[in-house]
Design a protein around this motif. Structure first.
Motif, mmCIF file in Angstrom:
data_model
loop_
_atom_site.group_PDB
_atom_site.id
_atom_site.type_symbol
_atom_site.label_atom_id
_atom_site.label_comp_id
_atom_site.label_asym_id
_atom_site.label_seq_id
_atom_site.Cartn_x
_atom_site.Cartn_y
_atom_site.Cartn_z
ATOM 1 N N ASN A 144 -76.109 27.995 -18.718
ATOM 2 C CA ASN A 144 -77.326 28.799 -18.896
ATOM 3 C C ASN A 144 -78.054 28.998 -17.568
ATOM 4 O OD1 ASN A 144 -76.914 29.057 -21.650
ATOM 5 N ND2 ASN A 144 -78.154 27.267 -22.165
ATOM 6 N N ASN A 145 -78.093 27.939 -16.768
ATOM 7 C CA ASN A 145 -78.741 28.048 -15.454
ATOM 8 C C ASN A 145 -77.994 29.026 -14.548
ATOM 9 O OD1 ASN A 145 -80.636 26.164 -16.244
ATOM 10 N ND2 ASN A 145 -79.585 24.435 -15.290
ATOM 11 N N LEU A 146 -76.664 28.998 -14.634
ATOM 12 C CA LEU A 146 -75.842 29.888 -13.817
ATOM 13 C C LEU A 146 -76.091 31.352 -14.181
ATOM 14 C CD1 LEU A 146 -73.461 30.206 -11.743
ATOM 15 C CD2 LEU A 146 -71.931 30.120 -13.721
ATOM 16 N N ILE A 147 -76.101 31.642 -15.471
ATOM 17 C CA ILE A 147 -76.331 33.019 -15.932
ATOM 18 C C ILE A 147 -77.734 33.485 -15.542
ATOM 19 C CG2 ILE A 147 -76.597 34.468 -17.977
ATOM 20 C CD1 ILE A 147 -73.728 33.973 -17.439
ATOM 21 N N SER A 148 -78.711 32.631 -15.786
ATOM 22 C CA SER A 148 -80.103 33.001 -15.493
ATOM 23 C C SER A 148 -80.325 33.267 -14.013
ATOM 24 C CB SER A 148 -81.050 31.891 -15.967
ATOM 25 O OG SER A 148 -80.931 31.684 -17.356
ATOM 26 N N SER A 149 -79.710 32.461 -13.175
ATOM 27 C CA SER A 149 -79.942 32.598 -11.728
ATOM 28 C C SER A 149 -79.186 33.770 -11.124
ATOM 29 C CB SER A 149 -79.542 31.308 -11.017
ATOM 30 O OG SER A 149 -78.160 31.039 -11.205
ATOM 31 N N ASN A 150 -78.255 34.366 -11.883
ATOM 32 C CA ASN A 150 -77.464 35.472 -11.338
ATOM 33 C C ASN A 150 -77.724 36.792 -12.061
ATOM 34 O OD1 ASN A 150 -75.241 34.465 -9.230
ATOM 35 N ND2 ASN A 150 -75.520 32.873 -10.768
ATOM 36 N N GLN A 151 -78.799 36.841 -12.844
ATOM 37 C CA GLN A 151 -79.068 38.046 -13.622
ATOM 38 C C GLN A 151 -79.301 39.273 -12.749
ATOM 39 O OE1 GLN A 151 -82.374 36.838 -16.070
ATOM 40 N NE2 GLN A 151 -81.053 36.238 -17.781
ATOM 41 N N ASP A 152 -79.851 39.085 -11.565
ATOM 42 C CA ASP A 152 -80.193 40.228 -10.718
ATOM 43 C C ASP A 152 -78.973 40.856 -10.047
ATOM 44 O OD1 ASP A 152 -82.831 39.885 -11.348
ATOM 45 O OD2 ASP A 152 -83.266 38.639 -9.593
ATOM 46 N N ASN A 153 -77.948 40.045 -9.740
ATOM 47 C CA ASN A 153 -76.808 40.591 -8.996
ATOM 48 C C ASN A 153 -75.508 40.628 -9.800
ATOM 49 O OD1 ASN A 153 -76.084 37.877 -9.041
ATOM 50 N ND2 ASN A 153 -76.914 37.506 -6.997
ATOM 51 N N TYR A 154 -75.551 40.164 -11.040
ATOM 52 C CA TYR A 154 -74.348 40.183 -11.884
ATOM 53 C C TYR A 154 -74.266 41.524 -12.616
ATOM 54 C CZ TYR A 154 -71.686 39.138 -16.191
ATOM 55 O OH TYR A 154 -70.817 39.179 -17.254
ATOM 56 N N ILE A 155 -73.125 42.222 -12.439
ATOM 57 C CA ILE A 155 -72.953 43.520 -13.103
ATOM 58 C C ILE A 155 -71.736 43.521 -14.030
ATOM 59 C CG2 ILE A 155 -72.556 45.991 -12.766
ATOM 60 C CD1 ILE A 155 -74.112 45.783 -10.162
ATOM 61 N N ASP A 156 -70.527 43.412 -13.445
ATOM 62 C CA ASP A 156 -69.344 43.492 -14.296
ATOM 63 C C ASP A 156 -68.280 42.437 -13.972
ATOM 64 O OD1 ASP A 156 -68.282 44.371 -11.936
ATOM 65 O OD2 ASP A 156 -67.913 46.429 -12.587
ATOM 66 N N GLN A 157 -68.596 41.520 -13.099
ATOM 67 C CA GLN A 157 -67.655 40.444 -12.779
ATOM 68 C C GLN A 157 -68.080 39.189 -13.548
ATOM 69 O OE1 GLN A 157 -64.954 40.746 -10.709
ATOM 70 N NE2 GLN A 157 -64.324 38.679 -11.267
ATOM 71 N N ALA A 616 -72.952 36.634 -22.268
ATOM 72 C CA ALA A 616 -72.160 36.650 -21.036
ATOM 73 C C ALA A 616 -72.097 38.058 -20.452
ATOM 74 C CB ALA A 616 -70.752 36.136 -21.305
ATOM 75 N N LEU A 617 -72.498 39.058 -21.240
ATOM 76 C CA LEU A 617 -72.626 40.411 -20.688
ATOM 77 C C LEU A 617 -73.810 40.444 -19.720
ATOM 78 C CD1 LEU A 617 -72.162 42.713 -23.817
ATOM 79 C CD2 LEU A 617 -70.513 42.310 -21.976
ATOM 80 N N SER A 618 -73.688 41.245 -18.690
ATOM 81 C CA SER A 618 -74.767 41.326 -17.706
ATOM 82 C C SER A 618 -75.959 42.076 -18.288
ATOM 83 C CB SER A 618 -74.274 42.044 -16.452
ATOM 84 O OG SER A 618 -74.014 43.403 -16.737
ATOM 85 N N GLU A 619 -77.117 41.819 -17.697
ATOM 86 C CA GLU A 619 -78.307 42.558 -18.114
ATOM 87 C C GLU A 619 -78.154 44.037 -17.795
ATOM 88 O OE1 GLU A 619 -82.032 41.134 -16.739
ATOM 89 O OE2 GLU A 619 -82.104 39.492 -18.186
ATOM 90 N N ALA A 620 -77.421 44.340 -16.729
ATOM 91 C CA ALA A 620 -77.175 45.734 -16.368
ATOM 92 C C ALA A 620 -76.408 46.439 -17.478
ATOM 93 C CB ALA A 620 -76.400 45.802 -15.059
ATOM 94 N N THR A 621 -75.440 45.767 -18.072
ATOM 95 C CA THR A 621 -74.663 46.346 -19.164
ATOM 96 C C THR A 621 -75.548 46.565 -20.388
ATOM 97 O OG1 THR A 621 -72.678 45.225 -18.373
ATOM 98 C CG2 THR A 621 -72.649 46.035 -20.649
ATOM 99 N N GLN A 622 -76.304 45.528 -20.755
ATOM 100 C CA GLN A 622 -77.125 45.622 -21.964
ATOM 101 C C GLN A 622 -78.237 46.650 -21.807
ATOM 102 O OE1 GLN A 622 -77.856 41.512 -23.772
ATOM 103 N NE2 GLN A 622 -77.009 40.929 -21.769
ATOM 104 N N ARG A 623 -78.723 46.817 -20.591
ATOM 105 C CA ARG A 623 -79.804 47.783 -20.344
ATOM 106 C C ARG A 623 -79.276 49.212 -20.276
ATOM 107 N NH1 ARG A 623 -81.500 45.449 -16.262
ATOM 108 N NH2 ARG A 623 -80.339 46.640 -14.675
ATOM 109 N N SER A 624 -78.151 49.399 -19.612
ATOM 110 C CA SER A 624 -77.622 50.754 -19.413
ATOM 111 C C SER A 624 -76.789 51.234 -20.600
ATOM 112 C CB SER A 624 -76.759 50.797 -18.142
ATOM 113 O OG SER A 624 -77.498 50.397 -17.016
ATOM 114 N N TYR A 625 -76.178 50.296 -21.314
ATOM 115 C CA TYR A 625 -75.296 50.677 -22.429
ATOM 116 C C TYR A 625 -75.658 49.870 -23.677
ATOM 117 C CZ TYR A 625 -72.533 52.464 -18.508
ATOM 118 O OH TYR A 625 -72.109 53.127 -17.368
ATOM 119 N N PRO A 626 -76.837 50.106 -24.256
ATOM 120 C CA PRO A 626 -77.268 49.304 -25.410
ATOM 121 C C PRO A 626 -76.368 49.465 -26.639
ATOM 122 C CG PRO A 626 -78.742 51.168 -25.044
ATOM 123 C CD PRO A 626 -77.848 51.089 -23.862
#
Length: 806
Positions: A144-157, A616-626
């Protein structure tokens, strides 16, 4: 659990010998499964098992390699599984509180588990279960800490866990026992489930000449009649490591009684707790220190417990020591006569008494006359082992026909609901547990207690939940009329020779012009007066009759015994249409599990769990492709029922707790279906409806145990996650299928484990299509929400278009 710290001490003192495996040529080798697996699945292997669930796939790889060596030297292996836990093991595992104390300890000490010896108390007090729960807690916290700390730069990897869910303790074989038994049956390998302790069962087999050698834990040194045994196999060098008891005792300068005294004090399999004064010392030094205390000061650890000035502590520790020693001397084993009796119990020669060998039925004179070295048999064996069940029940467990969890509930009075791999925090999972009482547990226990001693019919049995142990639910195992009386006229007598499957079952019922006439018997078929030819004779009929009864208990059929009517409900009508809907035979069991889950109505297929879990999906995915994110959610959920066939491999790849949580829901439903089916089947067997004499041991295992539904582990989350990250990459990379597949191949390391990746995607896509057809049909008759069926249908189209693109 072996004797604590002894193995390393034996190696340090050069007391472990080696010999060529060739010397075992033509031998029959008895293998303790717990010990064997602990040598294979070390801390470096299957590190992500708790994060993905399922069977430890690398185990098959090691098994296949070992079996080739056995075959080369004509060594016949017999694998012996542990059975029920005895009293001290139950207490040590927090069984009676459903592991709630261990969970509470971890919650109160969030850093527990950061190292192998970390604990809120002394490390010598830590149990295997507590270690496992701690490592899960630590793993998910770091995730959970890993996901939270990488929300800004995690896109599709996909995020890779920085710290695996590493096992510092033995992986409990109960979690994959049925899969291993299935593997043994398929490969014609002998196995047996002991009534209790596997290594003592092996000692009995050795004494009677059924095996030539034991491959087991250091606990075997406590056995009087085992002089030497194999501790480990070095297959690359074609050598084995062995221990000779006489040499060990001579080197230590101990008598056998002194050795047992030390073993009971440091902790071992049947007495797991480290007793005073050894609790203050580090685990790796326990045995060494204990030996020094005995040699230098003449310490007797039993006397030490008795002399403790603090009465409360003294009483607890004295009882643990006494129970451990008593269990060693009087452990029940499955004997050659097919009965479960105390290992050191006298074999009464009088035939009249041999029919009932309960100690209370044998006089002291008879015992002494039939026992060369008479031992006083305690009257309270049930206090330190467990209450006794019928011999027939133990036989069914020995061949793997039942898992034994319900048997344990009957003798202990407790059915524990322990936390699943994800922790079980969701409201819907807890609602499943609540609904399981009436739908599963009470019916199961009534079916199993009704044929046996009246004591068990009126004994109170409680369901204990880890998250609310103080809110126990009393299970209604006493019913009038009994469950068996309600269903025992439902009989399928087709004499079909086919292997049982839900598809064959449906075909049989669909071919009937009147299922009430064809499958409701005018009379019961269990009395001895019923001719053998009128009883159930084929494995298909036995399993099909049990499945029909299961469907009635689950509300898929309405059955009225007095009116002799059997009518499928709407749920039953859809089930019988699976062949028509194009659901493949191999997918009908997971389809049925999904139907039962939806029937329990605790969570819609497209709805978030409460409380919500980070994806595990990125915030970018959930925001751009709801909308597409919703498609991915339902796709991953459905695919937790799809078993991907991979080459055995040690998985190191992405994880997704959200997917694992849904898998836990389906795994819970499947486990309950398995237990209910087992209870229905055993009620038929104990009543005498099935002509059991027609079957030998091979027939029981091959045509019944192997063919029973709901036995195997729920699939892991790998295929679901492959689709999840394939589709995420596809969305962010200009709909390029090749790049998305390349990401999956790299991140999931499929080059060796899944070389036919495209084919597996196509197979899983076909599975999605078939489950979509099922949900569409359920929605048409208003059994599920139309929105769920539409969501899955649209999700399938999205996935199909993505995979068919260039």
């Amino acid at each position: 659990m072996p004797i604590k710290s002894l193995e390393s001490y034996l190696f340090e003192r050069s007391l472990v010998g080696s010999y060529s495996i060739e010397s075992l040529t033509n031998a029959t080798l008895g293998i303790d499964v717990n010990h064997y697996v602990s040598r294979l699945l070390t801390t470096k292997r299957e590190q992500y098992l708790d994060a993905i669930g399922g069977f430890p796939t690398s185990l098959k790889l090691y098994l296949e390699s070992d079996l080739k060596i056995f075959q080369e030297y004509n060594i016949t292996p017999i694998f012996i599984f542990n059975g029920s836990m005895i009293d001290e093991q139950l207490v040590n595992s927090d069984y009676f509180n459903a592991a709630s104390k261990h969970v509470a300890n971890i919650s109160a000490n969030p850093t527990a588990g950061s190292s192998p010896n970390a604990t809120a108390s002394n490390p010598t007090m830590r149990t295997n279960k507590e270690t496992v729960l701690a490592q899960r807690h630590r793993g998910w916290t770091q995730w959970n800490n890993l996901i939270s700390s990488n929300q800004d730069n995690y896109i599709d990897q996909p995020m890779q866990p920085q710290e695996p869910f590493r096992y510092y303790s033995i992986i409990d074989p109960k979690s994959y026992q049925t899969d291993l038994i299935s593997y043994f049956i398929e490969n014609d390998i002998m196995y047996q489930v002991a009534p209790y302790t596997s290594w003592i069962q092996l000692a009995y087999l050795l004494e009677k000449g059924f095996i030539d050698a034991i491959y087991g834990p250091t606990d075997c040194l406590m056995l009087d009649k085992v002089d030497k045994f194999i501790l480990g196999m070095e297959f690359p060098n074609k050598e084995f490591r062995y221990i000779e008891k006489t040499r060990v005792l001579k080197e230590f300068g101990l008598t056998h009684e002194e050795f047992i005294d030390i073993a009971m004090a440091v902790g071992n399999d049947i007495q797991p707790v480290t007793l005073p004064p050894l609790q203050i010392y580090p685990v790796p030094q326990l045995f060494d220190i204990a030996v020094e205390m005995v040699l230098n000061s003449g310490t007797n650890f039993y006397t030490y417990q008795l002399s403790n000035p603090i009465k409360n502590e003294r009483d607890v520790h004295v009882k643990k020591y006494q129970k451990g020693l008593a269990a060693l001397k009087f452990m029940p084993v499955l004997k050659e006569n097919g009965r479960v009796e105390l290992y050191n119990e006298p074999e009464v020669k009088n035939e009249e008494h041999s029919k009932d060998n309960t100690p209370s039925n044998i006089s002291k004179d008879e015992i002494e006359a039939s026992f060369e070295n008479p031992e006083a048999i305690p009257n309270d064996v049930h206090d330190f082992i467990a209450q006794r069940l019928p011999h027939e029940y133990y036989f069914y467990r020995s061949i793997g026909l039942v898992s034994g969890k319900l048997f344990d509930a009957i003798v202990t009075g407790i059915y524990p609901e322990e936390p699943p791999l994800d922790g079980g925090s969701s409201n819907s999972y807890r609602e499943l547990i609540k609904k399981s009482v009436d739908l599963f547990k009470s019916q199961e226990l009534n079916l199993l207690t009704q044929p046996i001693n009246r004591y068990y019919q009126i004994k109170q049995i409680k369901q204990i939940k880890w998250f609310a142990p103080e809110e126990a639910t009393v299970l209604a195992n006493r019913m009038t009329p009994s469950m068996f009386d309600k269903i025992n006229k439902l009989v399928i007598k087709s004499d079909k020779k086919e292997v049982f499957s839900i598809a064959e079952f449906s075909e049989l019922l669909n071919s009937s012009s009147d299922i009430s006439k064809d499958f409701i018997s005018d009379t019961v078929i269990f009395p001895n007066s019923v001719p053998a030819e009128k009883k159930l004779r084929s494995s298909f009929d036995f399993l099909a009759s049990s499945f029909l009864r299961l469907l009635v208990l689950l509300g898929f059929f309405d059955y009225n015994a007095s009116k002799k009517t059997l009518v499928p409900t709407k749920w039953g009508e859809v089930l019988l249409k699976l062949n028509e809907l194009g659901v493949s035979p191999e997918y009908q069991e997971p389809a049925f599990i999904l139907m039962v889950f939806m029937k329990m109505n605790v969570l819609d297929l497209g709805k978030e769990t409460v409380p919500s879990t980070i994806s595990a999906l990125s915030e970018a995915t959930q925001r751009s492709y709801p909308q597409e994110s919703q498609f991915i959610l339902i796709i991953t959920r459905i695919l937790t029922l799809f078993q991907i066939n991979q080459k055995p491999a040690n998985y190191h790849g992405p994880i997704d707790k959200k997917t694992l949580i849904f898998r836990s829901h389906l795994a819970y439903v499947k486990e309950n279906l398995n237990e209910l089916f087992e209870a229905v089947a055993i009620s038929s067997l104990t009543a005498g409806e099935f002509d059991r004499l027609e079957f030998d041991n091979f027939d029981w295992k091959e045509t019944i145990v192997r063919r029973m539904p709901f036995k195997l582990n729920t699939p892991n989350t790998i295929m679901a996650m492959m689709w999840e990250f394939f589709l995420q990459k596809y969305l962010h990379n200009g709909n390029a299928k090749s790049d998305a597949l390349a990401l999956v191949a790299t991140d999931f390391n499929t080059y060796k484990s899944t070389p036919d990746l495209d084919q597996k995607f196509e197979e899983s896509l076909s599975f999605l299509r078939q489950m979509s057809a099922l949900t569409n049909d359920l929605a048409e008759v208003s059994l599920i929400k139309a929105s769920d069926a539409t969501l899955l249908s649209d999700a399938y189209k999205f996935a199909s278009n993505a995979f068919s693109s260039n």
